[in-house]
Design a protein around this motif. Structure first.
Motif, PDB file in Angstrom:
ATOM      1  N   SER A  63       4.623   8.456  -0.973  1.00 54.90           N
ATOM      2  CA  SER A  63       3.315   7.869  -0.662  1.00 54.90           C
ATOM      3  C   SER A  63       3.359   7.073   0.633  1.00 54.90           C
ATOM      4  O   SER A  63       2.403   7.095   1.412  1.00 54.90           O
ATOM      5  CB  SER A  63       2.838   6.983  -1.813  1.00 54.90           C
ATOM      6  OG  SER A  63       3.700   5.881  -2.010  1.00 54.90           O
ATOM      7  N   MET A  67       1.084   8.147   3.710  1.00 55.24           N
ATOM      8  CA  MET A  67       0.102   7.179   4.184  1.00 55.24           C
ATOM      9  C   MET A  67       0.296   6.890   5.673  1.00 55.24           C
ATOM     10  O   MET A  67      -0.673   6.851   6.448  1.00 55.24           O
ATOM     11  CB  MET A  67       0.211   5.878   3.381  1.00 55.24           C
ATOM     12  CG  MET A  67      -0.982   4.941   3.544  1.00 55.24           C
ATOM     13  SD  MET A  67      -0.811   3.417   2.579  1.00 55.24           S
ATOM     14  CE  MET A  67      -0.578   4.083   0.931  1.00 55.24           C
ATOM     15  N   VAL A 122      -2.677   6.677  -1.353  1.00 57.33           N
ATOM     16  CA  VAL A 122      -2.989   5.405  -2.011  1.00 57.33           C
ATOM     17  C   VAL A 122      -2.915   5.558  -3.528  1.00 57.33           C
ATOM     18  O   VAL A 122      -2.390   4.678  -4.231  1.00 57.33           O
ATOM     19  CB  VAL A 122      -4.372   4.890  -1.576  1.00 57.33           C
ATOM     20  CG1 VAL A 122      -4.805   3.696  -2.413  1.00 57.33           C
ATOM     21  CG2 VAL A 122      -4.361   4.512  -0.098  1.00 57.33           C
TER      22      VAL A 122
END
Length: 258
Positions: A63, A67, A122
């Motif tokens: 993640s 991101m 997210v």
């Protein structure tokens, strides 16, 4: 910053003129990254750990990378499409304007449809944080924030390096995507699982491991070395030679005559 904010709002409004197209592009970005998530999910349906890393730790790792990559693609997209400015003669117009080249390149292109990938990242991060056994103390939260900032710096540096190479070739070099898109794909798992050679490459050549792997060791309690939390800051150091190379190409630029 006021002028940058104005450009940001202007570009956002222009992309929202075709809302259906924007939504479909964002949805497409979400689905592409979702397939990567499904690959991880199916893997852990069969195995309970990958080289000792749990499902939540893998999601935390991926993640952060996703991101950082999504934010870079959104706000530093101008350097990713920089060869088109050279080919079309757009760079000549930029050089004639009173504003800095970097500012104009950054504001020449922003791709807000990358919000699809960002939402996916997210969501994975929220799930990993909520379900992991880690104690989220202030230093761990700071480490996570530094990992994200360092990731943006490293990917931005790769985009700037790509733009600098286009001064020599005019056409964009597709092999650079091995380091940008490839780093995102490799970043799905801690880099140590690919072997010592890959880990060294992504430590000393393309410093992805400095924001992805080593701080993760501190986050997950595999290392007590608090200095690991500051390694992502070296991503900004990596940005300096890449920017220097871009400036070197810019000083030697001659118009393509487009």
């Amino acid at each position: 910053m006021k002028l940058y904010a104005r450009f940001l709002c202007m570009l956002f409004k222009s992309q929202m003129q075709y809302r259906a197209s924007f939504v479909m592009l964002a949805l497409g970005q979400f689905l592409v990254s979702f397939t990567a998530f499904l690959g991880i999910r199916f893997l852990f349906d069969r195995f309970h750990a990958v080289q000792g890393f749990s499902y939540e730790e893998i999601l935390l790792c991926f993640s952060v990378v996703l991101m950082a990559f999504s934010l870079t693609e959104c706000f530093v997209r101008g350097f990713d499409v920089f060869p088109s400015l050279i080919q079309s003669g757009g760079l000549d117009r930029i050089l004639l304007r009173p504003r800095g080249v970097v500012f104009q390149v950054l504001t020449s292109r922003m791709d807000f449809s990358r919000v699809g990938r960002l939402v996916q990242a997210v969501w994975m991060l929220a799930y990993a944080v909520d379900n992991s056994a880690m104690a989220w103390t202030a230093d761990k939260v700071a480490t996570l924030a530094l990992m994200l900032a360092g990731g943006v710096a490293v990917f931005a540096a790769l985009f700037v390096l790509y733009a600098g190479l286009s001064f020599l070739t005019i056409e964009g070099l597709e092999f650079v995507n091995i380091f940008t898109d490839g780093s995102r794909e490799f970043g799905k798992y801690p880099l140590s699982i690919y072997g010592e050679g890959v880990l060294k490459f992504y430590t000393y050549v393309i410093p992805v491991a400095l924001f992805q792997y080593y701080p993760l060791l501190y986050l997950t309690g595999r290392s007590d070395a608090a200095g690991l939390m500051f390694l992502p800051l070296l991503g900004f150091v990596f940005l300096l030679p890449c920017y220097g190379f871009f400036r070197w190409g810019l000083r030697r630029y001659q118009s393509t005559g487009s």
